[in-house]
Every structure is written in C-alpha cells, then in structure tokens.
Design a protein around this motif. Structure first.
Motif, mmCIF file in Angstrom:
data_model
loop_
_atom_site.group_PDB
_atom_site.id
_atom_site.type_symbol
_atom_site.label_atom_id
_atom_site.label_comp_id
_atom_site.label_asym_id
_atom_site.label_seq_id
_atom_site.Cartn_x
_atom_site.Cartn_y
_atom_site.Cartn_z
ATOM 1 N N GLU A 80 -1.835 13.965 14.254
ATOM 2 C CA GLU A 80 -1.902 15.479 14.969
ATOM 3 C C GLU A 80 -0.420 16.130 14.623
ATOM 4 O OE1 GLU A 80 -5.194 13.552 17.143
ATOM 5 O OE2 GLU A 80 -3.138 13.183 16.434
ATOM 6 N N THR A 83 0.804 16.451 11.300
ATOM 7 C CA THR A 83 0.174 17.426 10.392
ATOM 8 C C THR A 83 0.383 18.589 10.635
ATOM 9 O OG1 THR A 83 -1.794 15.765 9.895
ATOM 10 C CG2 THR A 83 -2.131 18.375 9.224
ATOM 11 N N SER A 172 -5.300 25.429 5.271
ATOM 12 C CA SER A 172 -5.091 24.805 6.612
ATOM 13 C C SER A 172 -4.462 25.681 7.418
ATOM 14 C CB SER A 172 -3.910 23.688 6.227
ATOM 15 O OG SER A 172 -4.478 22.382 5.476
ATOM 16 N N HIS A 218 -8.202 18.880 11.838
ATOM 17 C CA HIS A 218 -7.070 19.740 11.734
ATOM 18 C C HIS A 218 -7.746 20.936 11.602
ATOM 19 C CE1 HIS A 218 -4.650 16.098 12.071
ATOM 20 N NE2 HIS A 218 -4.931 16.048 10.927
#
Length: 399
Positions: A80, A83, A172, A218
């Motif tokens: 996590e 990313t 994202s 995510h």
C-alpha cells in the motif's frame, strides 16, 4: 531527509533500511486505511520520511534507479505504501518534467509533503492499452479559438482556453485526488497527434467522478468532464505534444513497475523458503521434497533475473542511453510475468492457508495481477519491443 543510494553495496543496504522503515512506520498506517480510499495519513507519513520528495523533487530529475529501489523495497514490506508513493510520482511527474514555474510552485511542494494527492489521467473507456485512441475533447473557447502553429494547435491571443468534454476511466486515486494531469485532444489529428496535457485541480466546475470497485485495495475510479474550463496556464509542456510527455513519463515508470513486481516476488519467495523449512509433511520438512526445492530454485532464479533486468533498464534511463523504450518494456514485461509466476507458486507451496483472508500471499495474489495490465499490458510491451527491434534493424544498428 532520506538520500538516494548508489552502487550495489549501497543499494542493498538501502533496500534493507527501507524494508525495515516500511515495516515499522508505514505498515501500521496502511493497515488503518480503508480499501479503495486514498490513505492521506499514509501519504503524510511518506512525506514526513522524505520518501515522496525522491519521486517528486522540487529541483532536478527523478533518478530511475532510485525510483526502482524505493518501489522494490517498499513493496516487500508494504504494498500500500509502495503504490501510494508511486501514484504520487506518476501523477506529478509531467509537472516535474515540463511544468511551468507557477505549476511547480503551486503543486510540487504539496504533493511531495503528502498534503495534496496527484493523479495521472490518461486511460479512457475506449483507450486503455491503446492510449493513443483517447477521445477526451478540449474544445477551444473565445472569439479567436485556437490557431495552428508548427503543425499543432496553440492558443491565439483571442482565445481564452478550452472546455474539456468526455470521460477518463481506471484512473488511480480518482475521484479523490486534488489535482490531475489530464490528456485531451486539442487538435484535429488522430492517434498521438494533437494531444495536450492539462493540470486540472479537482475543484474545477464540471469535473465529477465515481470510484470503481477493483480486485486490489487501491483507489481507482472514473472522471467525467462536462465542459471543465482550462486555460493556457493549465497546459503542461507544449500544446499538441502531450502524448510525447505521457510516453516519456511511462518510459521512466515502467521499469519501476517491474521493481514493484520484484519486491512482491521477493516477499513471496522468502515466505515460501521459511514455510518449506518449517512445514512437516510426508515424514519431514517440505524442503526435503525435490518437487518443492526445485520449484523454490526456479522462483529464485527468475526473481533474480527480473531484478537484474529492471536495474539495467533503470541504469540505461539514467545514463540517457538509446533504446530506453525497449529496455523499459522488457523490464516491465519480464518482471510482472515473473512475479505472477512466483506468487502463484508460493500459494501452491503454502496450500489452503495461503488463500485465507489476511494471509500475506492472499494479499499478494490480489496485488500481483494488475501490474501485468496497467501502464501497458504485457502484450503491449511485446509490441513495443518488437517495433524497437525492427527500428534498430532498419537503422543498421544492433538491437
């Protein structure tokens, strides 16, 4: 503030330090986050530790080798955190590379500190791996509209800018980011021609979006543009040359996607070696079974080969060597495919316990699939490699 590591010995030392830092400082903050949501406390911690400033520098270029070291090391202990760091770097890199003084002053300190969330908005419903097919429209406004110059469109003195119409998908950090690097079609050209990059704050009128529920934890979502106003001051780089900027950004980040994959592969491999030494079956530890020991040997060999390919691609990028596009594609292709193999094999070695929710390998199994798709699917990477081979052959150079 943390400093980059150089040389193989320093690289290994830096990796060990970063793994420990991630386990101690970042893992607890990541565990408190909600799946599918931007973890702002995690970003703030990354900023506090000086890690974000290495991928969003206020001055100077981003070193591909340092980016790869960060991503591999953080991925080993906390995917996590890896990313979150990578998405900040990806979203802000066009501004780092070609942003105006005002854009850089407004956004880079905030992103580097983890106070502002950045996003890279390229993909669309009909333009994922085929990014050049993007259809988000930037329609000129003002009496004079836009004028042609040097084969592309730019703002004329009578133009007040553009309005964006269309949709982005699989973005994202959307729709929770504070600022987006958005790629839109400003010119009449098709494919890569006539695309411009814009820096769009999240509070612009007409900008909306929805989160998407994905396999990984995510934040990913859609963005909708209903006449979102952008002006000359929002252009990143040159009008009509945004696609080049997007591809240059991906050339930097593709090897580091490979590094992310290597970090996951190393984590899965180490867990499997430990498990094989402890788990008793058929009268002894699993490691005494040739099928298991040979599988571990194959996993280790492929992982090391992937790591070396990633390091070579990153070094070539930093040195400005030719053939970076092909090397970046090779690194991403081989490393992500390898990680999929290693994590899947690790699950097989662990058996049913690896499929239990909350197990390290259950987590990695969900994480490892996406990198084979985003920033260019494996098939796209093979196409890039083949095109570069033929280009080199046509130029009479060695591939």
């Amino acid at each position: 503030m943390a400093t980059p590591f150089t040389g193989e010995g320093e690289r290994r030392k830096g990796s060990v330090e970063l793994r420990a830092l991630a386990a101690r400082r970042l893992r607890p903050v990541a565990d408190r986050g909600a799946p599918g949501k931007v973890n702002r406390p995690l970003l703030a911690t990354l900023g506090e530790l000086g890690l974000l400033s290495r991928v969003v520098p206020l001055a100077g270029p981003v070193r591909a080798q340092d980016l790869c070291l960060l991503r591999e090391s953080l991925a080993y202990a906390c995917t996590e955190a890896e990313t979150a760091l990578a998405l900040q770097g990806l979203g802000a890199h066009p501004v780092v590379a070609q942003g105006t003084r005002a854009q850089r002053a407004r956004w880079l300190p905030e992103v580097a500190a983890g106070r502002a969330v950045a996003a890279f908005a390229l993909s669309e419903p009909g333009a994922g791996s085929d990014a050049a097919a993007l259809e988000l429209r930037a329609e000129p406004t003002g009496v004079g509209g836009a004028v042609r110059a040097g084969g592309s469109l730019r703002v004329g003195s009578a133009s007040s800018g553009w309005r964006l119409h269309g949709e982005k998908r699989w973005i994202s950090n959307a729709p929770q980011a504070d600022v987006y690097t958005v790629f839109a079609r400003t010119g009449p050209g098709t494919r890569a021609a006539g695309v411009t990059a814009f820096l769009v704050p999240a509070d612009r009128p007409g900008l909306g979006g929805e989160p998407l529920e994905m396999l990984g934890p995510h934040p990913v979502g859609t963005l909708t543009f209903d006449g979102v106003p952008v002006g000359p001051g929002d252009v990143v780089g040159e009008v009509g040359r945004g696609f080049r900027l997007a591809m240059a950004t991906l050339d930097l980040f593709r090897p580091s996607v490979g590094a992310f994959a290597v970090g996951m592969a190393r984590s899965a491999l180490d867990a499997s070696v430990a498990h094989a030494g402890e788990r008793q079956a058929f009268g002894g530890p699993l490691k005494d079974l040739q099928a298991v020991s040979h599988l571990l040997a194959e996993m280790a060999t492929r992982t090391e080969a992937a790591a070396l390919l990633v390091q070579a691609a990153a070094a070539a990028y930093d040195a400005g060597e030719p053939g970076v596009a092909a090397r970046s594609a090779m690194a991403k292709l081989f490393a992500t495919e390898t990680a999929q193999y290693v994590v899947d094999s690790a699950v097989q070695i662990h058996g049913a316990r690896a499929l239990a929710h909350g197990h390290l390998l259950e987590h990695l199994y969900r994480e490892v699939r996406a990198p084979r798709i985003y920033e260019g699917a494996s098939e796209v990477q093979r196409t890039i490699i083949a095109k570069e081979l033929f280009r080199a052959a046509g130029a009479g150079a060695s591939p």
